[in-house]
Design a protein around this motif. Structure first.
Motif, PDB file in Angstrom:
ATOM      1  N   TRP A  71       0.819  -1.203   0.000  1.00 40.55           N
ATOM      2  CA  TRP A  71       0.000   0.000   0.000  1.00 40.55           C
ATOM      3  C   TRP A  71       0.857   1.260   0.000  1.00 40.55           C
ATOM      4  O   TRP A  71       2.039   1.221   0.328  1.00 40.55           O
ATOM      5  N   GLY A  72       0.239   2.378  -0.372  1.00 43.40           N
ATOM      6  CA  GLY A  72       0.965   3.644  -0.405  1.00 43.40           C
ATOM      7  C   GLY A  72       0.336   4.618  -1.376  1.00 43.40           C
ATOM      8  O   GLY A  72      -0.670   4.325  -2.028  1.00 43.40           O
TER       9      GLY A  72
ATOM     10  N   LYS B 158       4.401   0.668  -6.018  1.00 40.35           N
ATOM     11  CA  LYS B 158       3.635  -0.488  -5.537  1.00 40.35           C
ATOM     12  C   LYS B 158       3.563  -1.585  -6.608  1.00 40.35           C
ATOM     13  O   LYS B 158       3.903  -2.739  -6.355  1.00 40.35           O
TER      14      LYS B 158
ATOM     15  N   ILE C 113      -3.646   4.763  -0.023  1.00 42.64           N
ATOM     16  CA  ILE C 113      -3.356   5.209   1.339  1.00 42.64           C
ATOM     17  C   ILE C 113      -4.408   6.214   1.787  1.00 42.64           C
ATOM     18  O   ILE C 113      -4.978   6.930   0.967  1.00 42.64           O
TER      19      ILE C 113
ATOM     20  N   ARG D  26       4.470  -0.976   3.087  1.00 38.18           N
ATOM     21  CA  ARG D  26       4.136   0.376   2.643  1.00 38.18           C
ATOM     22  C   ARG D  26       5.236   0.895   1.720  1.00 38.18           C
ATOM     23  O   ARG D  26       6.426   0.803   2.041  1.00 38.18           O
TER      24      ARG D  26
ATOM     25  N   THR E 180       6.840   4.211  -0.235  1.00 34.83           N
ATOM     26  CA  THR E 180       6.892   5.671  -0.213  1.00 34.83           C
ATOM     27  C   THR E 180       7.959   6.140  -1.191  1.00 34.83           C
ATOM     28  O   THR E 180       8.793   5.358  -1.648  1.00 34.83           O
TER      29      THR E 180
ATOM     30  N   THR F 171       5.137  -3.033   7.449  1.00 34.01           N
ATOM     31  CA  THR F 171       4.355  -2.488   8.561  1.00 34.01           C
ATOM     32  C   THR F 171       3.724  -3.593   9.403  1.00 34.01           C
ATOM     33  O   THR F 171       3.320  -3.347  10.540  1.00 34.01           O
TER      34      THR F 171
END
Length: 234
Positions: A22-23, A29, A153, A183, A185, A196
């Motif tokens: 996710w992100g 991703k 996100i 995650r 970024t 996470t």
């Protein structure tokens, strides 16, 4: 023929198979997901046109389920199934339930047509949606393949807190099947990956698959003993 196993310890394999990535948009991703072995991309947002990964465009829940049924037959050579985006799949499920309810309502000459799943009386829409979602997650996680869910996100309850954008109830069901939650970024031209959540305290020796081991090395926090990670640059 007995279904019971032989009464002796077996060799365990805790290599992660089910992932939630996710992100924000454009943080790598899908780039991470398609680096897994022999991927098939089930795409809902049209980005499959931008990658060379074999893909199926999913615009309807019925199409998604037909693809899942075909994958259950194990007549293909795909090792990884990428569901991008899982948020959209959940929306397609609700749309399907609403359409089916309205079809039956018209057949019964019922003027109470549902526009949202909350319009279906007695909470039956929510109950049906949750039940189908649980069953679908069970089917996917039972496949002998890597399953990767991709989510956007959203802001969490606390300031500066973020979480996957999949609705909480469905997120809990999905994460309950996941081995590793990652995650993604981006800062400047550098891409970062952070675990996470993880099901086990993985070590290098736990990961039997070499390709999976190399992928996990690029994810900060994927291992119990911190492994050196590299910034991802495209």
């Amino acid at each position: 023929m007995s279904l019971l196993p032989e009464n002796k310890p077996k060799i365990k394999d805790i290599t992660p198979k089910i992932f939630l990535i996710w992100g924000d948009s454009m943080t790598g991703k899908t780039y991470l997901a398609k680096s897994f072995e022999s991927p098939l991309l089930l795409n809902t947002d049209g980005n499959d046109r931008k990658v060379d990964t074999p893909s199926v465009t999913i615009t309807d829940w019925r199409v998604f389920i037909e693809v899942v049924k075909e994958l259950q037959q194990n007549k293909d050579t795909y090792k990884t199934i990428i569901i991008d985006l899982v948020d959209d799949i959940r929306t397609l499920l609700d749309n399907y339930i609403i359409e089916e309810y309205n079809k039956k309502a018209k057949e019964a000459k019922n003027n109470k047509i549902a526009e949202t799943i909350g319009d279906i009386p007695f909470g039956q829409g929510y109950t049906q949606s949750t039940s189908i979602w649980k069953n679908t997650m069970m089917i996917l996680s039972g496949m002998d393949r890597n399953i990767i869910f991709i989510s956007h996100i959203k802001a969490g309850k606390e300031e500066q807190e973020f979480e996957p954008s999949l609705d909480q109830k469905y997120l809990n069901i999905t994460m309950g099947r996941c081995d590793l939650v990652v995650r993604c970024t981006k800062r400047g031209n550098s891409y970062y990956r952070l675990a996470t959540n993880r099901r086990d305290d993985y070590t290098l020796n736990d990961i039997k698959d070499e390709k999976m081991r190399e992928i996990m090395k690029t994810i900060t926090g994927a291992f119990k003993i911190e492994m050196p990670t590299m910034m991802q640059k495209k």
